[in-house]
Write an enzyme that holds these catalytic residues in place. Sequence first.
Site, PDB file in Angstrom:
ATOM      1  N   ALA A  62       3.437   5.995  -2.921  1.00 53.99           N
ATOM      2  CA  ALA A  62       4.780   6.902  -3.082  1.00 53.99           C
ATOM      3  C   ALA A  62       4.846   6.666  -4.939  1.00 53.99           C
ATOM      4  CB  ALA A  62       5.828   5.865  -2.634  1.00 53.99           C
ATOM      5  N   GLY A  91       0.669  -1.777   0.034  1.00 54.01           N
ATOM      6  CA  GLY A  91       0.306   0.114   0.226  1.00 54.01           C
ATOM      7  C   GLY A  91       1.123   0.759   0.138  1.00 54.01           C
ATOM      8  N   CYS A  92       2.034   0.609   0.646  1.00 57.31           N
ATOM      9  CA  CYS A  92       2.475   2.368   1.299  1.00 57.31           C
ATOM     10  C   CYS A  92       3.496   2.430  -0.356  1.00 57.31           C
ATOM     11  CB  CYS A  92       3.646   2.091   2.251  1.00 57.31           C
ATOM     12  SG  CYS A  92       2.786   2.379   3.788  1.00 57.31           S
ATOM     13  N   THR A  93       3.780   1.042  -1.228  1.00 61.68           N
ATOM     14  CA  THR A  93       4.270   1.396  -2.021  1.00 61.68           C
ATOM     15  C   THR A  93       3.510   2.281  -3.277  1.00 61.68           C
ATOM     16  OG1 THR A  93       5.832  -0.300  -2.405  1.00 61.68           O
ATOM     17  CG2 THR A  93       5.812   0.377  -3.984  1.00 61.68           C
TER      18      THR A  93
END
Length: 150
Positions: A50, A45-47
């Site tokens: 970003a 999710g963070c990838t």
Amino acid sequence: MTTLKAGDKAPNFSGTDQDGKTHKLTDYAGKKLVVFFYPKASTPGCTAEACDLRDNFHRFQANNYELLGVSADSAKAQVKFKEKYELPFPLIADEDKSVINAFGVWGPKKFMGKEYDGIHRTTFVIDEKGTIEEVVENVKTKEHASQILK
């Protein structure tokens, strides 16, 4: 969770990025600032979040926005994340959670039936004078740029 809302003054934070450079709210006076908090570098999710911001970075720049990512990851983890995905913005390694706590995004979470404390994925859009314009709590990781740049 976060008690900050649109119209509030942004916290006068100070945090150190992946390269050891300090970033403070006052550094961004006269510019719009997007501060996005994410739970953990290099997770799916963070990838996605970003990389969506990276892919739209030119749109942010065209609208006088600076971007600043924040998580409780180490500087080493932030360097890897930034280099692997060629992220064009600084990532604060907030291991002591001073910036995270200043913005009020640390608290109880649930994942797969387990409760634990962690970072709530939240984004703050701050105007040129340091006032919060918007708080995005329901972040769509693959479409986050369009949530900010309406």
